[in-house]
Write a protein that holds these residues in place. Sequence first.
Motif, PDB file in Angstrom:
ATOM      1  N   ARG A  28       0.855  -1.187   0.000  1.00 28.38           N
ATOM      2  CA  ARG A  28       0.000   0.000   0.000  1.00 28.38           C
ATOM      3  C   ARG A  28       0.890   1.236   0.000  1.00 28.38           C
ATOM      4  O   ARG A  28       1.881   1.294   0.729  1.00 28.38           O
ATOM      5  CB  ARG A  28      -0.917   0.015   1.223  1.00 28.38           C
ATOM      6  CG  ARG A  28      -1.871  -1.165   1.304  1.00 28.38           C
ATOM      7  CD  ARG A  28      -2.903  -0.961   2.410  1.00 28.38           C
ATOM      8  NE  ARG A  28      -3.708  -2.147   2.624  1.00 28.38           N
ATOM      9  CZ  ARG A  28      -4.737  -2.500   1.868  1.00 28.38           C
ATOM     10  NH1 ARG A  28      -5.069  -1.744   0.835  1.00 28.38           N
ATOM     11  NH2 ARG A  28      -5.431  -3.595   2.132  1.00 28.38           N
ATOM     12  N   SER A  29       0.542   2.202  -0.831  1.00 27.05           N
ATOM     13  CA  SER A  29       1.320   3.444  -0.859  1.00 27.05           C
ATOM     14  C   SER A  29       1.027   4.256   0.393  1.00 27.05           C
ATOM     15  O   SER A  29      -0.081   4.206   0.947  1.00 27.05           O
ATOM     16  CB  SER A  29       0.965   4.259  -2.104  1.00 27.05           C
ATOM     17  OG  SER A  29      -0.413   4.597  -2.117  1.00 27.05           O
ATOM     18  N   ALA A  30       2.034   4.992   0.867  1.00 29.60           N
ATOM     19  CA  ALA A  30       1.870   5.814   2.062  1.00 29.60           C
ATOM     20  C   ALA A  30       0.880   6.939   1.831  1.00 29.60           C
ATOM     21  O   ALA A  30       0.306   7.481   2.774  1.00 29.60           O
ATOM     22  CB  ALA A  30       3.223   6.374   2.508  1.00 29.60           C
ATOM     23  N   SER A  35      -2.770   0.514  -3.995  1.00 31.84           N
ATOM     24  CA  SER A  35      -2.424  -0.785  -3.425  1.00 31.84           C
ATOM     25  C   SER A  35      -2.185  -1.763  -4.568  1.00 31.84           C
ATOM     26  O   SER A  35      -2.805  -1.658  -5.631  1.00 31.84           O
ATOM     27  CB  SER A  35      -3.518  -1.299  -2.486  1.00 31.84           C
ATOM     28  OG  SER A  35      -4.717  -1.537  -3.195  1.00 31.84           O
ATOM     29  N   VAL A  73       3.509  -3.708   7.890  1.00 34.85           N
ATOM     30  CA  VAL A  73       2.363  -3.373   8.737  1.00 34.85           C
ATOM     31  C   VAL A  73       1.856  -4.613   9.459  1.00 34.85           C
ATOM     32  O   VAL A  73       1.574  -4.591  10.658  1.00 34.85           O
ATOM     33  CB  VAL A  73       1.235  -2.745   7.903  1.00 34.85           C
ATOM     34  CG1 VAL A  73       0.022  -2.438   8.780  1.00 34.85           C
ATOM     35  CG2 VAL A  73       1.730  -1.477   7.216  1.00 34.85           C
ATOM     36  N   THR A  77       1.041  -7.288   4.644  1.00 31.48           N
ATOM     37  CA  THR A  77       0.880  -5.933   4.110  1.00 31.48           C
ATOM     38  C   THR A  77       2.131  -5.091   4.347  1.00 31.48           C
ATOM     39  O   THR A  77       2.653  -5.044   5.462  1.00 31.48           O
ATOM     40  CB  THR A  77      -0.325  -5.224   4.760  1.00 31.48           C
ATOM     41  OG1 THR A  77      -1.491  -6.044   4.621  1.00 31.48           O
ATOM     42  CG2 THR A  77      -0.576  -3.874   4.091  1.00 31.48           C
ATOM     43  N   ARG A  79       3.757  -1.119   3.785  1.00 35.72           N
ATOM     44  CA  ARG A  79       3.462   0.291   3.528  1.00 35.72           C
ATOM     45  C   ARG A  79       4.693   0.886   2.853  1.00 35.72           C
ATOM     46  O   ARG A  79       5.807   0.789   3.387  1.00 35.72           O
ATOM     47  CB  ARG A  79       3.154   1.016   4.832  1.00 35.72           C
ATOM     48  CG  ARG A  79       2.749   2.481   4.681  1.00 35.72           C
ATOM     49  CD  ARG A  79       2.348   3.021   6.049  1.00 35.72           C
ATOM     50  NE  ARG A  79       1.867   4.383   5.990  1.00 35.72           N
ATOM     51  CZ  ARG A  79       2.640   5.455   6.065  1.00 35.72           C
ATOM     52  NH1 ARG A  79       3.948   5.316   6.190  1.00 35.72           N
ATOM     53  NH2 ARG A  79       2.124   6.665   6.000  1.00 35.72           N
ATOM     54  N   SER A  81       6.781   4.107   1.001  1.00 40.21           N
ATOM     55  CA  SER A  81       6.977   5.532   0.766  1.00 40.21           C
ATOM     56  C   SER A  81       8.016   5.703  -0.333  1.00 40.21           C
ATOM     57  O   SER A  81       8.978   4.927  -0.407  1.00 40.21           O
ATOM     58  CB  SER A  81       7.446   6.243   2.042  1.00 40.21           C
ATOM     59  OG  SER A  81       6.495   6.116   3.083  1.00 40.21           O
TER      60      SER A  81
END
Length: 217
Positions: A28-30, A35, A73, A77, A79, A81
């Motif tokens: 998932r992008s910050a 996603s 996460v 998942t 995360r 950046s």
Amino acid sequence: MVKLLQSLPPEYVTMHLVNKIRNNPIIRSANGGYSWRLKIKQIGDDYCFVDGWNNVVKDIQLGFGDFLLFKLVDQSTFRMSIYSPDGCEKILQPKSDQNGCEKILTPKILHDDDDDEDPFFVKTFTKSHIRRLRFPKEFAAKAGINCEGTMRVKNLDGEEWVTDVKLDTTFKTKRYLLSSGWWSFRRGNNLSEGDKCVFKFIKSERKLLLAKVTKKK
């Protein structure tokens, strides 16, 4: 079309992913609400993101010199950046708005993290950093560095050094810096003049992490 893949650092795999690899992890992008569902596959001695990494590269417009920071996460998942070579975070906009405009990437200064995020700063080494490392004011405030003491500094291999935090008032302004112990850390990680480093303060551990080093050519 060339099939792209992204390898994961061996130390990261050993610490977080061995015997816990999920078949279809999600990145998932910050920011921006993106996603992607990929696979993690062992190729030789390396573990890599495959089957979908092409889409990640395309959607975030990954460019030469950009670097990525991943945070696990949960067990399935990540995360992610995205930062440009000058240390600015790239902000992902939706693929299209109501007018059908294409997405754009706009810079966000690295210090402008949300309060619940671990703060970063970027430092290009000069001769003055051989014996000490000064913290930017904004970084120190967000990290809660407001008194003298000690701080553990670690690298991505998990090795740690104990350093002293001192208050510097040389230029009639209060600036905190790392002094004793910093020289050993710099030497132990082969940091030299001209190297660009990204430091991240891990709030949950109260430790400073050397997150990335771009060596001077």
